[in-house]
Design a protein around this motif. Sequence first.
Motif, PDB file in Angstrom:
ATOM      1  N   ILE A  46       0.829  -1.215   0.000  1.00 31.78           N
ATOM      2  CA  ILE A  46       0.000   0.000   0.000  1.00 31.78           C
ATOM      3  C   ILE A  46       0.862   1.263   0.000  1.00 31.78           C
ATOM      4  CG2 ILE A  46      -1.660   1.337   1.359  1.00 31.78           C
ATOM      5  CD1 ILE A  46      -2.877  -1.300   2.278  1.00 31.78           C
ATOM      6  N   LEU A  47       1.811   1.333   0.905  1.00 29.21           N
ATOM      7  CA  LEU A  47       2.642   2.528   0.982  1.00 29.21           C
ATOM      8  C   LEU A  47       3.608   2.625  -0.199  1.00 29.21           C
ATOM      9  CD1 LEU A  47       3.509   2.925   4.771  1.00 29.21           C
ATOM     10  CD2 LEU A  47       1.523   3.692   3.481  1.00 29.21           C
ATOM     11  N   GLY A  48       4.086   1.487  -0.685  1.00 29.65           N
ATOM     12  CA  GLY A  48       4.978   1.522  -1.837  1.00 29.65           C
ATOM     13  C   GLY A  48       4.285   1.952  -3.108  1.00 29.65           C
ATOM     14  N   SER A  49       2.972   1.734  -3.173  1.00 29.95           N
ATOM     15  CA  SER A  49       2.210   2.103  -4.368  1.00 29.95           C
ATOM     16  C   SER A  49       1.672   3.514  -4.307  1.00 29.95           C
ATOM     17  CB  SER A  49       1.042   1.122  -4.562  1.00 29.95           C
ATOM     18  OG  SER A  49       1.496  -0.214  -4.581  1.00 29.95           O
ATOM     19  N   VAL A  90       1.574   9.446  -1.656  1.00 32.97           N
ATOM     20  CA  VAL A  90       0.894  10.283  -0.660  1.00 32.97           C
ATOM     21  C   VAL A  90       0.842   9.571   0.689  1.00 32.97           C
ATOM     22  CG1 VAL A  90      -1.252  11.425  -0.052  1.00 32.97           C
ATOM     23  CG2 VAL A  90      -0.453  11.446  -2.427  1.00 32.97           C
ATOM     24  N   LEU A  91       0.346   8.321   0.684  1.00 31.40           N
ATOM     25  CA  LEU A  91       0.280   7.558   1.937  1.00 31.40           C
ATOM     26  C   LEU A  91       1.673   7.299   2.502  1.00 31.40           C
ATOM     27  CD1 LEU A  91      -2.527   4.964   1.085  1.00 31.40           C
ATOM     28  CD2 LEU A  91      -2.700   7.049   2.467  1.00 31.40           C
ATOM     29  N   SER A  92       2.637   7.071   1.607  1.00 35.26           N
ATOM     30  CA  SER A  92       4.002   6.858   2.079  1.00 35.26           C
ATOM     31  C   SER A  92       4.539   8.102   2.781  1.00 35.26           C
ATOM     32  CB  SER A  92       4.903   6.481   0.901  1.00 35.26           C
ATOM     33  OG  SER A  92       6.242   6.380   1.322  1.00 35.26           O
ATOM     34  N   VAL A 113       8.335  -2.924  -4.175  1.00 36.32           N
ATOM     35  CA  VAL A 113       7.255  -2.280  -4.936  1.00 36.32           C
ATOM     36  C   VAL A 113       7.750  -1.006  -5.609  1.00 36.32           C
ATOM     37  CG1 VAL A 113       5.020  -1.128  -4.716  1.00 36.32           C
ATOM     38  CG2 VAL A 113       5.431  -3.286  -3.531  1.00 36.32           C
ATOM     39  N   ARG A 114       8.566  -0.241  -4.915  1.00 31.18           N
ATOM     40  CA  ARG A 114       9.069   1.007  -5.494  1.00 31.18           C
ATOM     41  C   ARG A 114      10.126   0.757  -6.568  1.00 31.18           C
ATOM     42  NH1 ARG A 114       8.459   5.793  -2.777  1.00 31.18           N
ATOM     43  NH2 ARG A 114      10.571   6.420  -3.319  1.00 31.18           N
ATOM     44  N   ASP A 115      10.687  -0.460  -6.581  1.00 33.06           N
ATOM     45  CA  ASP A 115      11.736  -0.769  -7.556  1.00 33.06           C
ATOM     46  C   ASP A 115      11.163  -1.219  -8.901  1.00 33.06           C
ATOM     47  OD1 ASP A 115      14.601  -1.023  -8.029  1.00 33.06           O
ATOM     48  OD2 ASP A 115      14.183  -3.165  -8.249  1.00 33.06           O
ATOM     49  N   SER A 160      -6.687  -1.301 -14.681  1.00 30.48           N
ATOM     50  CA  SER A 160      -7.147  -0.830 -13.373  1.00 30.48           C
ATOM     51  C   SER A 160      -5.995  -0.859 -12.371  1.00 30.48           C
ATOM     52  CB  SER A 160      -8.297  -1.705 -12.871  1.00 30.48           C
ATOM     53  OG  SER A 160      -7.840  -3.031 -12.673  1.00 30.48           O
ATOM     54  N   ARG A 161      -6.224  -0.207 -11.215  1.00 27.20           N
ATOM     55  CA  ARG A 161      -5.194  -0.198 -10.173  1.00 27.20           C
ATOM     56  C   ARG A 161      -4.938  -1.609  -9.661  1.00 27.20           C
ATOM     57  NH1 ARG A 161      -3.989   4.674  -7.917  1.00 27.20           N
ATOM     58  NH2 ARG A 161      -3.403   3.664  -5.982  1.00 27.20           N
ATOM     59  N   LEU A 162      -6.011  -2.401  -9.575  1.00 28.01           N
ATOM     60  CA  LEU A 162      -5.843  -3.791  -9.120  1.00 28.01           C
ATOM     61  C   LEU A 162      -4.986  -4.579 -10.106  1.00 28.01           C
ATOM     62  CD1 LEU A 162      -6.517  -6.003  -7.093  1.00 28.01           C
ATOM     63  CD2 LEU A 162      -8.597  -6.489  -8.419  1.00 28.01           C
ATOM     64  N   THR A 163      -5.202  -4.345 -11.394  1.00 27.27           N
ATOM     65  CA  THR A 163      -4.394  -5.037 -12.410  1.00 27.27           C
ATOM     66  C   THR A 163      -2.924  -4.624 -12.305  1.00 27.27           C
ATOM     67  OG1 THR A 163      -6.297  -5.114 -13.892  1.00 27.27           O
ATOM     68  CG2 THR A 163      -4.120  -5.449 -14.868  1.00 27.27           C
ATOM     69  N   LEU A 164      -2.688  -3.336 -12.081  1.00 25.45           N
ATOM     70  CA  LEU A 164      -1.305  -2.881 -11.922  1.00 25.45           C
ATOM     71  C   LEU A 164      -0.635  -3.558 -10.728  1.00 25.45           C
ATOM     72  CD1 LEU A 164      -1.684   0.975 -12.553  1.00 25.45           C
ATOM     73  CD2 LEU A 164      -0.774  -0.747 -14.105  1.00 25.45           C
ATOM     74  N   GLN A 165      -1.411  -3.702  -9.646  1.00 30.57           N
ATOM     75  CA  GLN A 165      -0.830  -4.341  -8.459  1.00 30.57           C
ATOM     76  C   GLN A 165      -0.519  -5.816  -8.722  1.00 30.57           C
ATOM     77  OE1 GLN A 165       0.101  -2.688  -6.015  1.00 30.57           O
ATOM     78  NE2 GLN A 165      -1.166  -0.891  -5.732  1.00 30.57           N
TER      79      GLN A 165
END
Length: 299
Positions: A124-127, A130-132, A185-187, A202-207
């Motif tokens: 979650i934070l790596g994606s 803002v939340l990170s 995730v950030r890499d 979608s965001r889910l697909t990206l994840q």
Amino acid sequence: MSSIHTTTPDPGVADLATPHQNPAPVTATDRDDRRERDVKRIVVNVLRVLLPIAVLILWEFASGDPDEGALIDDFYVSKPSQIWEALTGWVEEGVLLEAIWSTVQAMMVGFALGAVLGIVVGIILGSSPVLSGIFRPFLVSLNSIPRLALVPLFILWFGFGLKMKVALVALIVFFLVFYATYEGVRDVEQRLLDVLKVMNASRLTLQMKVRVPSAMAWIIQGLQVSIPYALVAAVTAEIIGSNTGIGYLIQRSAGTFNTAGVFAGIVVLVLVSVVINALVTLLEKRLLRWKPRNLQSAR
């Protein structure tokens, strides 16, 4: 002038374009090198067996009563035969398997809880930058707190049972897995994300299609690194405040100046750690079968 752009040919195309060549014949030098490697491997394996045996024999005969001519006082280092007697005594008493199960249970439950939380929060934070930006400073601050300083609070909240041990293990595993997942995730390659975004993914697909597979090697590495720490945390919690587990047996033996019992507990911990590491290595090989062998070996 040669081109500055190089491309990797498709393996199938390369096979068609390049004529098959017969393997080079095995020469006498190759056979000698292979025989030399086999001899070295056998010597290493034999020494791996003989070295511990030699240490145990030397330890057995060097320790004892100094008044009777022993080199080392067995009050401080015990003897292999005394350690074996302590282990068999625990078996006859019926506490050894119970202690192993108590430690492994706390370790497994705490490990699973901390790993799941670490992976979820790391993704979650790596994606989300803002939340990170909001939560990462707080996590860094919490991570700087010495874990043992929290044990009195855990005892106050959860008592001396399984929950206290699970809480300590989960806390330690969480931060190790979180940082590995976060960096993984950030890499991820931004080019892959851009391609899927152009395709209206979608965001889910990206994840699920990019970020999680890309971070899988980091996650596995984080899990593997956290395994020994989980065992250490469980045993530490048992030594500090518990009435079950391998740590409790070590603490009980130390309280009665039973050096053989302390060493027996350490031997059990080593065996448990070896088994767990073997299982983690097997799991890692199965989960990373899709990665090229050179990338796995480079890790």
